[in-house]
Design a protein around this motif. Structure first.
Motif, PDB file in Angstrom:
ATOM      1  N   THR A   1      44.962  81.321  12.089  1.00  0.00           N
ATOM      2  CA  THR A   1      44.543  82.373  13.349  1.00  0.00           C
ATOM      3  C   THR A   1      44.676  81.398  14.682  1.00  0.00           C
ATOM      4  O   THR A   1      45.025  81.832  15.476  1.00  0.00           O
ATOM      5  N   ARG A   2      43.826  80.289  14.317  1.00  0.00           N
ATOM      6  CA  ARG A   2      43.815  79.326  15.670  1.00  0.00           C
ATOM      7  C   ARG A   2      45.116  78.918  16.052  1.00  0.00           C
ATOM      8  O   ARG A   2      45.388  78.725  17.299  1.00  0.00           O
ATOM      9  N   PHE A   3      45.822  78.363  15.223  1.00  0.00           N
ATOM     10  CA  PHE A   3      47.167  77.764  15.780  1.00  0.00           C
ATOM     11  C   PHE A   3      48.074  79.093  16.296  1.00  0.00           C
ATOM     12  O   PHE A   3      48.658  78.674  17.249  1.00  0.00           O
ATOM     13  N   ALA A   4      47.854  80.283  16.058  1.00  0.00           N
ATOM     14  CA  ALA A   4      48.698  81.300  16.352  1.00  0.00           C
ATOM     15  C   ALA A   4      48.011  81.677  17.696  1.00  0.00           C
ATOM     16  O   ALA A   4      48.778  81.916  18.869  1.00  0.00           O
ATOM     17  N   THR A   5      46.660  81.647  17.930  1.00  0.00           N
ATOM     18  CA  THR A   5      45.990  82.137  19.027  1.00  0.00           C
ATOM     19  C   THR A   5      46.281  81.081  20.432  1.00  0.00           C
ATOM     20  O   THR A   5      46.420  81.415  21.489  1.00  0.00           O
ATOM     21  N   TYR A   6      46.388  79.808  19.988  1.00  0.00           N
ATOM     22  CA  TYR A   6      46.409  78.986  20.879  1.00  0.00           C
ATOM     23  C   TYR A   6      47.891  78.268  21.049  1.00  0.00           C
ATOM     24  O   TYR A   6      48.368  77.324  21.886  1.00  0.00           O
ATOM     25  N   ASP A   7      48.913  78.772  20.412  1.00  0.00           N
ATOM     26  CA  ASP A   7      50.194  78.673  20.523  1.00  0.00           C
ATOM     27  C   ASP A   7      50.543  77.115  20.436  1.00  0.00           C
ATOM     28  O   ASP A   7      51.079  76.353  20.873  1.00  0.00           O
ATOM     29  N   VAL A   8      49.943  76.675  19.102  1.00  0.00           N
ATOM     30  CA  VAL A   8      50.238  75.419  18.515  1.00  0.00           C
ATOM     31  C   VAL A   8      51.415  75.102  17.967  1.00  0.00           C
ATOM     32  O   VAL A   8      51.962  75.916  16.976  1.00  0.00           O
ATOM     33  N   LYS A   9      52.119  74.077  18.298  1.00  0.00           N
ATOM     34  CA  LYS A   9      53.511  73.810  17.879  1.00  0.00           C
ATOM     35  C   LYS A   9      53.359  73.234  16.588  1.00  0.00           C
ATOM     36  O   LYS A   9      52.793  72.148  16.485  1.00  0.00           O
TER      37      LYS A   9
ATOM     38  N   LYS B   1      41.507  88.344  19.346  1.00  0.00           N
ATOM     39  CA  LYS B   1      41.879  89.391  20.331  1.00  0.00           C
ATOM     40  C   LYS B   1      42.730  88.736  21.390  1.00  0.00           C
ATOM     41  O   LYS B   1      43.336  89.461  22.499  1.00  0.00           O
ATOM     42  N   VAL B   2      42.898  87.465  21.489  1.00  0.00           N
ATOM     43  CA  VAL B   2      43.548  86.958  22.513  1.00  0.00           C
ATOM     44  C   VAL B   2      44.747  86.049  22.119  1.00  0.00           C
ATOM     45  O   VAL B   2      45.006  85.680  20.928  1.00  0.00           O
ATOM     46  N   HIS B   3      45.634  85.512  22.823  1.00  0.00           N
ATOM     47  CA  HIS B   3      46.825  84.798  22.710  1.00  0.00           C
ATOM     48  C   HIS B   3      47.249  83.958  24.031  1.00  0.00           C
ATOM     49  O   HIS B   3      47.301  84.480  24.957  1.00  0.00           O
ATOM     50  N   TYR B   4      47.112  82.654  23.717  1.00  0.00           N
ATOM     51  CA  TYR B   4      47.488  81.784  24.930  1.00  0.00           C
ATOM     52  C   TYR B   4      48.815  80.782  24.972  1.00  0.00           C
ATOM     53  O   TYR B   4      49.029  80.152  23.812  1.00  0.00           O
ATOM     54  N   ASN B   5      49.806  81.336  25.655  1.00  0.00           N
ATOM     55  CA  ASN B   5      51.124  80.693  25.487  1.00  0.00           C
ATOM     56  C   ASN B   5      50.977  79.475  26.200  1.00  0.00           C
ATOM     57  O   ASN B   5      50.238  79.228  27.236  1.00  0.00           O
ATOM     58  N   GLY B   6      51.461  78.148  25.632  1.00  0.00           N
ATOM     59  CA  GLY B   6      51.440  77.026  26.129  1.00  0.00           C
ATOM     60  C   GLY B   6      50.135  76.226  26.449  1.00  0.00           C
ATOM     61  O   GLY B   6      49.872  75.614  27.350  1.00  0.00           O
ATOM     62  N   TYR B   7      49.163  76.745  25.620  1.00  0.00           N
ATOM     63  CA  TYR B   7      47.737  76.280  25.674  1.00  0.00           C
ATOM     64  C   TYR B   7      47.734  74.575  25.639  1.00  0.00           C
ATOM     65  O   TYR B   7      48.389  74.100  24.764  1.00  0.00           O
TER      66      TYR B   7
END
Length: 218
Positions: free
Chosen positions: A171-179, A119-125
């Protein structure tokens, strides 16, 4: 095939439930979903990573109850080998089992640092340094498998057991903006674009309940 049931936890937070659900869908088995309350101890064990042995997802079919995700995959492959949950080539099949097993039992730092939350997304986490080796190992697995198979999935043209096992990581990589490197980023997008993944994500975002313990705070 006889109608089955699949007990699952929250679709927003339940990474193991997602794996079991994808495997059943990919195997073409007809099943009814049985949601398990977040108050159930076995469900909370899955969602909060409190136990090494989870009781959800749990597949019940033809009098057989299976609650380990790899066991579910093997059972479904025996039930419908034509579905392609495992590659037909012996060497590729062994690699598929190996990387699926590694995902099944490893990457604890990644799991705790980046809990599944659709449900969330964090830019630059800012990612915990301890999770970096897990991310690097996962993307190395992806690159190796994709190089060997030609993609777009880990073992070829169709998603298989390994893709189901790594789907929550995507999904985790997308949620936490993993490069990610270009190859891994393309694979990540491929998995998330799967119609089955979109179906799960839409249902997850419609869930009303939340578990405060799994919401990241700043």
């Amino acid at each position: 095939m006889a109608k089955a049931t699949l007990a699952i936890a929250s679709k927003n937070y339940g990474s193991w439930s997602l794996r079991g659900w994808l495997l059943c869908k990919m195997a073409g088995i007809e099943f009814d979903e049985v949601p398990v309350s977040s108050d159930d101890p076995s469900t909370r064990a899955e969602l909060l990573l409190l136990s090494p042995s989870f009781l959800v997802p749990c597949l019940t079919h033809d009098g057989v109850k299976i609650w380990d995700t790899l066991a579910i995959a093997e059972y479904l492959n025996d039930l419908n080998p034509g579905a392609g949950l495992l590659p037909t080539d012996r060497a590729a099949r062994a690699r598929c089992r190996s990387v699926s097993g590694e995902m099944h039992s490893g990457f604890s730092n990644l799991r705790s640092a980046l809990p599944m939350n659709l449900k969330v997304h964090y830019n630059g986490y800012k990612i915990f340094a301890g999770a970096r080796p897990d991310i690097e190992r996962i993307t190395a697995i992806w690159r190796e498998c994709l190089s060997e198979s030609g993609g777009p999935f880990l073992f070829g043209q169709k998603p298989c057991m390994a893709d189901a096992m790594f789907a929550p990581v995507c999904t985790r990589f997308a949620t936490y903006d993993v490069k990610l490197d270009n190859v891994s980023a393309a694979y990540n997008k491929t998995v998330l674009a799967m119609p089955l993944m979109q179906e799960w994500i839409d249902a997850a975002r419609a869930e009303p309940e939340e578990l405060e313990e799994l919401d990241v705070e700043f």
